[in-house]
Design a protein around this motif. Structure first.
Motif, PDB file in Angstrom:
ATOM      1  N   ILE A  48      -8.813   4.111  -6.648  1.00  0.00           N
ATOM      2  CA  ILE A  48      -7.545   4.180  -5.447  1.00  0.00           C
ATOM      3  C   ILE A  48      -6.580   2.909  -5.713  1.00  0.00           C
ATOM      4  O   ILE A  48      -5.623   2.847  -4.687  1.00  0.00           O
ATOM      5  CB  ILE A  48      -7.896   4.807  -3.898  1.00  0.00           C
ATOM      6  CG1 ILE A  48      -8.757   3.257  -3.199  1.00  0.00           C
ATOM      7  CG2 ILE A  48      -8.571   6.001  -4.221  1.00  0.00           C
ATOM      8  CD1 ILE A  48      -8.752   3.763  -1.816  1.00  0.00           C
ATOM      9  N   TRP A  89      -3.883  -0.275  -1.923  1.00  0.00           N
ATOM     10  CA  TRP A  89      -4.390   1.052  -1.781  1.00  0.00           C
ATOM     11  C   TRP A  89      -3.607   2.461  -1.084  1.00  0.00           C
ATOM     12  O   TRP A  89      -3.787   2.337   0.284  1.00  0.00           O
ATOM     13  CB  TRP A  89      -6.147   1.368  -1.513  1.00  0.00           C
ATOM     14  CG  TRP A  89      -6.734   0.128  -0.967  1.00  0.00           C
ATOM     15  CD1 TRP A  89      -7.024   1.207   0.476  1.00  0.00           C
ATOM     16  CD2 TRP A  89      -6.506  -1.080  -0.222  1.00  0.00           C
ATOM     17  NE1 TRP A  89      -6.973  -0.053   1.219  1.00  0.00           N
ATOM     18  CE2 TRP A  89      -7.529  -0.260   1.236  1.00  0.00           C
ATOM     19  CE3 TRP A  89      -6.882  -2.035  -1.235  1.00  0.00           C
ATOM     20  CZ2 TRP A  89      -7.287  -2.226   1.896  1.00  0.00           C
ATOM     21  CZ3 TRP A  89      -7.135  -3.299  -0.083  1.00  0.00           C
ATOM     22  CH2 TRP A  89      -7.593  -3.314   1.393  1.00  0.00           C
ATOM     23  N   LYS A  90      -3.900   3.324  -1.595  1.00  0.00           N
ATOM     24  CA  LYS A  90      -3.366   4.485  -0.562  1.00  0.00           C
ATOM     25  C   LYS A  90      -4.775   5.683  -0.922  1.00  0.00           C
ATOM     26  O   LYS A  90      -5.141   5.497  -2.286  1.00  0.00           O
ATOM     27  CB  LYS A  90      -2.330   5.170  -1.569  1.00  0.00           C
ATOM     28  CG  LYS A  90      -1.227   4.161  -1.168  1.00  0.00           C
ATOM     29  CD  LYS A  90      -0.855   3.717   0.510  1.00  0.00           C
ATOM     30  CE  LYS A  90       0.151   2.419   0.542  1.00  0.00           C
ATOM     31  NZ  LYS A  90       0.030   0.801   0.768  1.00  0.00           N
ATOM     32  N   PRO A  91      -5.236   6.325   0.665  1.00  0.00           N
ATOM     33  CA  PRO A  91      -4.377   6.014   1.943  1.00  0.00           C
ATOM     34  C   PRO A  91      -4.886   4.864   2.382  1.00  0.00           C
ATOM     35  O   PRO A  91      -6.619   4.187   2.000  1.00  0.00           O
ATOM     36  CB  PRO A  91      -5.078   6.696   2.263  1.00  0.00           C
ATOM     37  CG  PRO A  91      -5.991   7.675   1.390  1.00  0.00           C
ATOM     38  CD  PRO A  91      -5.583   7.542   0.015  1.00  0.00           C
ATOM     39  N   VAL A  92      -4.221   3.750   3.466  1.00  0.00           N
ATOM     40  CA  VAL A  92      -5.408   2.867   3.700  1.00  0.00           C
ATOM     41  C   VAL A  92      -6.661   2.693   4.739  1.00  0.00           C
ATOM     42  O   VAL A  92      -6.802   1.938   3.956  1.00  0.00           O
ATOM     43  CB  VAL A  92      -4.181   2.329   4.448  1.00  0.00           C
ATOM     44  CG1 VAL A  92      -2.850   1.254   3.569  1.00  0.00           C
ATOM     45  CG2 VAL A  92      -3.981   3.045   5.997  1.00  0.00           C
ATOM     46  N   ASP A  93      -6.661   3.625   5.189  1.00  0.00           N
ATOM     47  CA  ASP A  93      -7.783   3.546   5.425  1.00  0.00           C
ATOM     48  C   ASP A  93      -9.685   3.657   5.050  1.00  0.00           C
ATOM     49  O   ASP A  93     -10.430   4.686   5.098  1.00  0.00           O
ATOM     50  CB  ASP A  93      -8.124   4.984   6.362  1.00  0.00           C
ATOM     51  CG  ASP A  93      -7.921   6.570   6.084  1.00  0.00           C
ATOM     52  OD1 ASP A  93      -7.981   6.684   4.801  1.00  0.00           O
ATOM     53  OD2 ASP A  93      -7.976   7.868   6.610  1.00  0.00           O
ATOM     54  N   ARG A  94      -9.232   3.944   3.545  1.00  0.00           N
ATOM     55  CA  ARG A  94     -10.010   4.374   2.976  1.00  0.00           C
ATOM     56  C   ARG A  94     -10.755   2.670   2.181  1.00  0.00           C
ATOM     57  O   ARG A  94     -12.440   2.841   1.640  1.00  0.00           O
ATOM     58  CB  ARG A  94      -9.956   4.941   1.032  1.00  0.00           C
ATOM     59  CG  ARG A  94      -9.365   6.948   0.918  1.00  0.00           C
ATOM     60  CD  ARG A  94     -10.684   7.891   1.341  1.00  0.00           C
ATOM     61  NE  ARG A  94     -11.271   7.357  -0.093  1.00  0.00           N
ATOM     62  CZ  ARG A  94     -10.875   6.943  -1.534  1.00  0.00           C
ATOM     63  NH1 ARG A  94     -10.274   8.010  -1.935  1.00  0.00           N
ATOM     64  NH2 ARG A  94     -12.445   7.098  -2.369  1.00  0.00           N
ATOM     65  N   GLU A 138      -4.163   3.942  13.669  1.00  0.00           N
ATOM     66  CA  GLU A 138      -3.039   4.741  13.755  1.00  0.00           C
ATOM     67  C   GLU A 138      -1.884   3.406  14.546  1.00  0.00           C
ATOM     68  O   GLU A 138      -0.275   4.007  13.909  1.00  0.00           O
ATOM     69  CB  GLU A 138      -2.771   5.339  14.665  1.00  0.00           C
ATOM     70  CG  GLU A 138      -4.096   6.097  15.586  1.00  0.00           C
ATOM     71  CD  GLU A 138      -5.180   5.813  15.804  1.00  0.00           C
ATOM     72  OE1 GLU A 138      -5.557   4.902  17.343  1.00  0.00           O
ATOM     73  OE2 GLU A 138      -6.501   6.178  15.508  1.00  0.00           O
ATOM     74  N   THR A 183      -1.155  -3.405   7.249  1.00  0.00           N
ATOM     75  CA  THR A 183      -2.004  -2.281   6.392  1.00  0.00           C
ATOM     76  C   THR A 183      -0.697  -2.606   5.068  1.00  0.00           C
ATOM     77  O   THR A 183      -0.942  -1.767   3.800  1.00  0.00           O
ATOM     78  CB  THR A 183      -1.987  -1.039   6.659  1.00  0.00           C
ATOM     79  OG1 THR A 183      -0.889   0.044   7.249  1.00  0.00           O
ATOM     80  CG2 THR A 183      -3.044  -1.650   7.409  1.00  0.00           C
ATOM     81  N   SER A 197      -4.563   0.192  -7.081  1.00  0.00           N
ATOM     82  CA  SER A 197      -2.796   0.591  -7.269  1.00  0.00           C
ATOM     83  C   SER A 197      -2.091  -0.608  -7.672  1.00  0.00           C
ATOM     84  O   SER A 197      -1.028  -1.176  -8.875  1.00  0.00           O
ATOM     85  CB  SER A 197      -1.593   0.949  -6.912  1.00  0.00           C
ATOM     86  OG  SER A 197      -0.933   0.317  -5.301  1.00  0.00           O
ATOM     87  N   TRP A 245      -1.223  -4.038   1.570  1.00  0.00           N
ATOM     88  CA  TRP A 245      -2.826  -2.838   0.797  1.00  0.00           C
ATOM     89  C   TRP A 245      -2.733  -2.159  -0.399  1.00  0.00           C
ATOM     90  O   TRP A 245      -1.707  -0.946   0.175  1.00  0.00           O
ATOM     91  CB  TRP A 245      -3.463  -2.401   2.166  1.00  0.00           C
ATOM     92  CG  TRP A 245      -3.444  -2.946   3.256  1.00  0.00           C
ATOM     93  CD1 TRP A 245      -3.821  -4.227   3.553  1.00  0.00           C
ATOM     94  CD2 TRP A 245      -4.851  -2.857   4.433  1.00  0.00           C
ATOM     95  NE1 TRP A 245      -4.262  -4.858   4.929  1.00  0.00           N
ATOM     96  CE2 TRP A 245      -5.212  -3.677   5.066  1.00  0.00           C
ATOM     97  CE3 TRP A 245      -5.679  -1.377   4.478  1.00  0.00           C
ATOM     98  CZ2 TRP A 245      -6.281  -3.538   5.811  1.00  0.00           C
ATOM     99  CZ3 TRP A 245      -6.795  -1.151   5.250  1.00  0.00           C
ATOM    100  CH2 TRP A 245      -6.958  -2.925   6.638  1.00  0.00           C
ATOM    101  N   ALA A 286      -8.087  -0.633   9.576  1.00  0.00           N
ATOM    102  CA  ALA A 286      -6.545   0.219   9.036  1.00  0.00           C
ATOM    103  C   ALA A 286      -6.706   1.215  10.470  1.00  0.00           C
ATOM    104  O   ALA A 286      -7.706   1.901  10.554  1.00  0.00           O
ATOM    105  CB  ALA A 286      -6.249   1.727   8.073  1.00  0.00           C
TER     106      ALA A 286
END
Length: 152
Positions: free
Chosen positions: A12, A58-63, A132, A53, A14, A56, A130
């Protein structure tokens, strides 16, 4: 000097300046869904990544999550992360665990204590996850984990 690194599954990510990639040790899954391990990238990020974030890669940031260290050689950090990939269970056996998954790392940070917690932090000054509203930062102070919110 504070240096910030990102840790996320390679699939994930990029972009970014890769410090190291850890290949999977077994490729096994638990319950058919949760990967015990996968290829993980550790990237050098801008210092501002601990507070937002937005950068960061990578997406999604919570991974994924970020770590910060101060005046630590990258080889020491890589060796520490190699050790973090294994945890000892209650019977003393080394077990692979999903150390790259922020959910499991946060669980470990919230449940470990004493020397186990000190060992998990090692040369890491803080872990950032990350949420909310920005980044939740975990730091070890006087043997206890302190959590602060950094708003976007």
């Amino acid at each position: 000097m504070l240096t910030v690194y990102g840790v996320a599954p390679s699939e994930i990510v990029s972009g970014g300046s890769t410090l190291v990639q850890f290949p999977p040790l077994s490729g096994r899954a638990v319950g058919g869904v949760i990967p015990v391990d996968c290829q993980v990238s550790v990237l050098k990020l801008a210092d501002s990544a601990l507070g937002s974030t937005a950068s960061w890669p990578w997406k999604p940031v919570d991974r994924g999550y970020v770590i910060s260290s101060r005046n630590v050689q990258s080889s020491l950090l890589k060796n520490h992360l190699r050790q973090v990939r294994h945890l000892q269970d209650s019977s003393g056996c080394n077990r692979i665990w999903p150390w790259f998954d922020p959910r499991y790392l946060k669980l470990a940070l919230n449940t470990l204590a004493g020397q186990e917690l000190v060992k998990l932090f090692g040369p890491v000054e803080s872990f950032g996850f990350a949420d909310e509203s920005g980044v939740e930062v975990f730091q070890l102070r006087s043997g206890l984990v302190h959590v602060t919110q950094v708003r976007r």
